[in-house]
Design a protein around this motif. Structure first.
Motif, PDB file in Angstrom:
ATOM      1  N   ASP A   1      -4.661   1.150  -8.055  1.00  0.00           N
ATOM      2  CA  ASP A   1      -5.611   1.017  -9.154  1.00  0.00           C
ATOM      3  C   ASP A   1      -6.527  -0.185  -9.023  1.00  0.00           C
ATOM      4  OD1 ASP A   1      -3.339   2.254 -11.691  1.00  0.00           O
ATOM      5  OD2 ASP A   1      -4.637   3.288 -10.286  1.00  0.00           O
ATOM      6  N   THR A   2      -6.094  -1.253  -8.367  1.00  0.00           N
ATOM      7  CA  THR A   2      -6.895  -2.466  -8.358  1.00  0.00           C
ATOM      8  C   THR A   2      -7.722  -2.645  -7.098  1.00  0.00           C
ATOM      9  OG1 THR A   2      -5.095  -3.787  -7.441  1.00  0.00           O
ATOM     10  CG2 THR A   2      -5.251  -3.662  -9.845  1.00  0.00           C
ATOM     11  N   ALA A   3      -7.375  -1.998  -6.029  1.00  0.00           N
ATOM     12  CA  ALA A   3      -8.098  -2.193  -4.774  1.00  0.00           C
ATOM     13  C   ALA A   3      -9.383  -1.372  -4.771  1.00  0.00           C
ATOM     14  CB  ALA A   3      -7.226  -1.796  -3.594  1.00  0.00           C
ATOM     15  N   ASN A   4     -10.518  -2.030  -4.502  1.00  0.00           N
ATOM     16  CA  ASN A   4     -11.774  -1.304  -4.397  1.00  0.00           C
ATOM     17  C   ASN A   4     -11.802  -0.477  -3.123  1.00  0.00           C
ATOM     18  OD1 ASN A   4     -12.819  -2.227  -6.799  1.00  0.00           O
ATOM     19  ND2 ASN A   4     -13.658  -4.060  -5.872  1.00  0.00           N
ATOM     20  N   ASN A   5     -11.397  -1.049  -2.034  1.00  0.00           N
ATOM     21  CA  ASN A   5     -11.325  -0.347  -0.757  1.00  0.00           C
ATOM     22  C   ASN A   5      -9.933  -0.545  -0.197  1.00  0.00           C
ATOM     23  OD1 ASN A   5     -14.027   0.675  -0.478  1.00  0.00           O
ATOM     24  ND2 ASN A   5     -14.647  -1.456  -0.270  1.00  0.00           N
ATOM     25  N   TYR A   6      -9.206   0.509  -0.080  1.00  0.00           N
ATOM     26  CA  TYR A   6      -7.822   0.468   0.370  1.00  0.00           C
ATOM     27  C   TYR A   6      -7.779   1.026   1.783  1.00  0.00           C
ATOM     28  CZ  TYR A   6      -2.780   0.742   0.079  1.00  0.00           C
ATOM     29  OH  TYR A   6      -1.440   0.553   0.286  1.00  0.00           O
ATOM     30  N   THR A   7      -7.275   0.247   2.713  1.00  0.00           N
ATOM     31  CA  THR A   7      -7.282   0.644   4.119  1.00  0.00           C
ATOM     32  C   THR A   7      -5.960   1.280   4.530  1.00  0.00           C
ATOM     33  OG1 THR A   7      -8.802  -1.143   4.633  1.00  0.00           O
ATOM     34  CG2 THR A   7      -7.642  -0.149   6.484  1.00  0.00           C
ATOM     35  N   ILE A   8      -6.053   2.477   5.060  1.00  0.00           N
ATOM     36  CA  ILE A   8      -4.919   3.149   5.683  1.00  0.00           C
ATOM     37  C   ILE A   8      -4.980   2.793   7.164  1.00  0.00           C
ATOM     38  CG2 ILE A   8      -3.893   5.373   6.270  1.00  0.00           C
ATOM     39  CD1 ILE A   8      -3.742   4.844   3.306  1.00  0.00           C
ATOM     40  N   ASN A   9      -3.845   2.453   7.744  1.00  0.00           N
ATOM     41  CA  ASN A   9      -3.781   2.099   9.156  1.00  0.00           C
ATOM     42  C   ASN A   9      -2.780   2.993   9.872  1.00  0.00           C
ATOM     43  OD1 ASN A   9      -5.546  -0.260   9.505  1.00  0.00           O
ATOM     44  ND2 ASN A   9      -4.233  -1.168   7.942  1.00  0.00           N
ATOM     45  N   THR A  10      -2.615   2.734  11.152  1.00  0.00           N
ATOM     46  CA  THR A  10      -1.571   3.405  11.920  1.00  0.00           C
ATOM     47  C   THR A  10      -0.666   2.353  12.538  1.00  0.00           C
ATOM     48  OG1 THR A  10      -2.958   3.496  13.906  1.00  0.00           O
ATOM     49  CG2 THR A  10      -2.967   5.439  12.480  1.00  0.00           C
ATOM     50  N   ALA A  11       0.544   2.761  12.808  1.00  0.00           N
ATOM     51  CA  ALA A  11       1.515   1.941  13.534  1.00  0.00           C
ATOM     52  C   ALA A  11       2.031   2.812  14.668  1.00  0.00           C
ATOM     53  CB  ALA A  11       2.647   1.512  12.616  1.00  0.00           C
TER      54      ALA A  11
ATOM     55  N   THR B   1       9.704   5.821  19.725  1.00  0.00           N
ATOM     56  CA  THR B   1      10.374   7.087  19.425  1.00  0.00           C
ATOM     57  C   THR B   1       9.488   8.065  18.666  1.00  0.00           C
ATOM     58  OG1 THR B   1      12.382   5.770  19.152  1.00  0.00           O
ATOM     59  CG2 THR B   1      12.512   8.061  18.507  1.00  0.00           C
ATOM     60  N   MET B   2       8.765   7.549  17.651  1.00  0.00           N
ATOM     61  CA  MET B   2       8.001   8.430  16.762  1.00  0.00           C
ATOM     62  C   MET B   2       6.541   8.559  17.153  1.00  0.00           C
ATOM     63  SD  MET B   2       9.574   7.258  13.093  1.00  0.00           S
ATOM     64  CE  MET B   2       9.008   5.583  13.308  1.00  0.00           C
TER      65      MET B   2
ATOM     66  N   MET C   1      12.265  -1.369   3.526  1.00  0.00           N
ATOM     67  CA  MET C   1      12.236  -2.693   2.908  1.00  0.00           C
ATOM     68  C   MET C   1      11.170  -3.627   3.464  1.00  0.00           C
ATOM     69  SD  MET C   1      14.344  -2.592   0.564  1.00  0.00           S
ATOM     70  CE  MET C   1      15.221  -1.157   0.049  1.00  0.00           C
ATOM     71  N   LYS C   2      10.670  -3.309   4.648  1.00  0.00           N
ATOM     72  CA  LYS C   2       9.644  -4.169   5.228  1.00  0.00           C
ATOM     73  C   LYS C   2       8.609  -3.309   5.960  1.00  0.00           C
ATOM     74  CE  LYS C   2      12.295  -5.395   9.405  1.00  0.00           C
ATOM     75  NZ  LYS C   2      13.252  -4.344   9.374  1.00  0.00           N
ATOM     76  N   PRO C   3       7.430  -3.875   6.209  1.00  0.00           N
ATOM     77  CA  PRO C   3       6.392  -3.114   6.912  1.00  0.00           C
ATOM     78  C   PRO C   3       6.924  -2.505   8.212  1.00  0.00           C
ATOM     79  CG  PRO C   3       5.483  -5.148   6.086  1.00  0.00           C
ATOM     80  CD  PRO C   3       6.975  -5.219   5.865  1.00  0.00           C
ATOM     81  N   ARG C   4       6.467  -1.300   8.478  1.00  0.00           N
ATOM     82  CA  ARG C   4       6.794  -0.513   9.668  1.00  0.00           C
ATOM     83  C   ARG C   4       8.206   0.057   9.683  1.00  0.00           C
ATOM     84  NH1 ARG C   4       2.904  -1.592  14.355  1.00  0.00           N
ATOM     85  NH2 ARG C   4       1.213  -2.669  13.294  1.00  0.00           N
ATOM     86  N   ASP C   5       9.000  -0.228   8.657  1.00  0.00           N
ATOM     87  CA  ASP C   5      10.272   0.484   8.542  1.00  0.00           C
ATOM     88  C   ASP C   5       9.950   1.963   8.434  1.00  0.00           C
ATOM     89  OD1 ASP C   5      11.956  -1.719   8.574  1.00  0.00           O
ATOM     90  OD2 ASP C   5      12.447  -1.628   6.434  1.00  0.00           O
ATOM     91  N   ALA C   6      10.746   2.792   9.038  1.00  0.00           N
ATOM     92  CA  ALA C   6      10.560   4.244   8.940  1.00  0.00           C
ATOM     93  C   ALA C   6      11.928   4.887   8.747  1.00  0.00           C
ATOM     94  CB  ALA C   6       9.855   4.775  10.184  1.00  0.00           C
ATOM     95  N   ASN C   7      12.695   4.318   7.829  1.00  0.00           N
ATOM     96  CA  ASN C   7      14.055   4.777   7.578  1.00  0.00           C
ATOM     97  C   ASN C   7      14.125   6.193   7.015  1.00  0.00           C
ATOM     98  OD1 ASN C   7      15.206   2.265   8.385  1.00  0.00           O
ATOM     99  ND2 ASN C   7      14.563   1.403   6.437  1.00  0.00           N
ATOM    100  N   GLY C   8      13.019   6.679   6.477  1.00  0.00           N
ATOM    101  CA  GLY C   8      13.014   8.023   5.898  1.00  0.00           C
ATOM    102  C   GLY C   8      12.656   9.121   6.872  1.00  0.00           C
TER     103      GLY C   8
ATOM    104  N   PHE D   1       9.222  13.328   6.778  1.00  0.00           N
ATOM    105  CA  PHE D   1       8.768  12.871   8.084  1.00  0.00           C
ATOM    106  C   PHE D   1       7.588  11.904   7.968  1.00  0.00           C
ATOM    107  CE2 PHE D   1      10.523  17.119   8.497  1.00  0.00           C
ATOM    108  CZ  PHE D   1      11.503  16.910   9.462  1.00  0.00           C
ATOM    109  N   VAL D   2       7.481  11.016   8.966  1.00  0.00           N
ATOM    110  CA  VAL D   2       6.295  10.175   9.063  1.00  0.00           C
ATOM    111  C   VAL D   2       5.115  11.089   9.366  1.00  0.00           C
ATOM    112  CG1 VAL D   2       7.593   8.147   9.855  1.00  0.00           C
ATOM    113  CG2 VAL D   2       6.563   9.673  11.533  1.00  0.00           C
ATOM    114  N   VAL D   3       3.919  10.597   9.092  1.00  0.00           N
ATOM    115  CA  VAL D   3       2.712  11.386   9.321  1.00  0.00           C
ATOM    116  C   VAL D   3       2.072  10.930  10.615  1.00  0.00           C
ATOM    117  CG1 VAL D   3       0.443  12.029   8.427  1.00  0.00           C
ATOM    118  CG2 VAL D   3       2.348  11.625   6.835  1.00  0.00           C
ATOM    119  N   ASN D   4       2.201  11.746  11.657  1.00  0.00           N
ATOM    120  CA  ASN D   4       1.512  11.479  12.916  1.00  0.00           C
ATOM    121  C   ASN D   4       0.135  12.129  12.799  1.00  0.00           C
ATOM    122  OD1 ASN D   4       0.394  11.669  15.511  1.00  0.00           O
ATOM    123  ND2 ASN D   4       2.415  11.596  16.453  1.00  0.00           N
ATOM    124  N   PRO D   5      -0.928  11.324  12.651  1.00  0.00           N
ATOM    125  CA  PRO D   5      -2.251  11.912  12.389  1.00  0.00           C
ATOM    126  C   PRO D   5      -2.787  12.773  13.519  1.00  0.00           C
ATOM    127  CG  PRO D   5      -2.447   9.568  12.812  1.00  0.00           C
ATOM    128  CD  PRO D   5      -0.980   9.872  12.741  1.00  0.00           C
TER     129      PRO D   5
END
Length: 145
Positions: A27-37, A41-42, A120-127, A135-139
């Motif tokens: 709600d507060t970000a004017n421009n929200y950046t989606i990135n890739t990691a 394995t994934m 719990m932290k950035p780049r965790d992919a425990n799900g 599943f993670v989203v492989n673009p």
């Protein structure tokens, strides 16, 4: 005596923080950046602006989230109003949708996106692979078949 166990309190606190963070960022970000990691394995997968992994639910269909009710406790819907992307991603692949529970949600190529409350932290992919339906989203290999 307090009827909630220590584990229940921690789980509730994690849920509240995740929902507040998702809502505040969306709600507060004017421009929200989606990135890739990238992970050996994934491969390549989508992450939010702060590096937390984005997931899709195999039981969803484009434009329709079936993760409702208690499901959103473990899998909070991701929402960001104005998406920007780095080279290699197409901003038009990201859209907003209204959910049956009146929440907004961001979708990638029509598929609703989620966070996993146990990351719990950035780049965790425990799900990734959770119960064979999350599943993670492989673009580069999306949408799922």
């Amino acid at each position: 005596m307090n009827p909630l166990s220590k584990g229940s309190k921690l789980g509730l606190l994690v849920l509240i923080v995740a929902l507040l963070a998702t809502t505040a960022l969306g709600d507060t970000a004017n421009n929200y950046t989606i990135n890739t990691a990238t992970n050996k394995t994934m491969g390549t997968y989508l992450v939010n602006q702060t590096g937390f992994t984005l997931y899709y639910f195999a039981k969803d269909m484009p434009g329709n989230s079936t993760c409702i009710g208690s499901c959103v406790t473990l899998w909070p819907p991701f929402y960001a109003k104005n998406i920007t992307v780095p080279a290699g991603l197409n901003a038009t692949d990201f859209t907003s949708m209204s959910r049956k529970d009146a929440m907004n949600q961001t979708a990638f190529k029509g598929w609703p996106l989620y966070h996993y409350s146990n990351d719990m932290k950035p780049r965790d992919a425990n799900g990734n692979g959770f119960k064979g339906i999350w599943f993670v989203v492989n673009p580069m290999k999306f949408p799922p078949k």
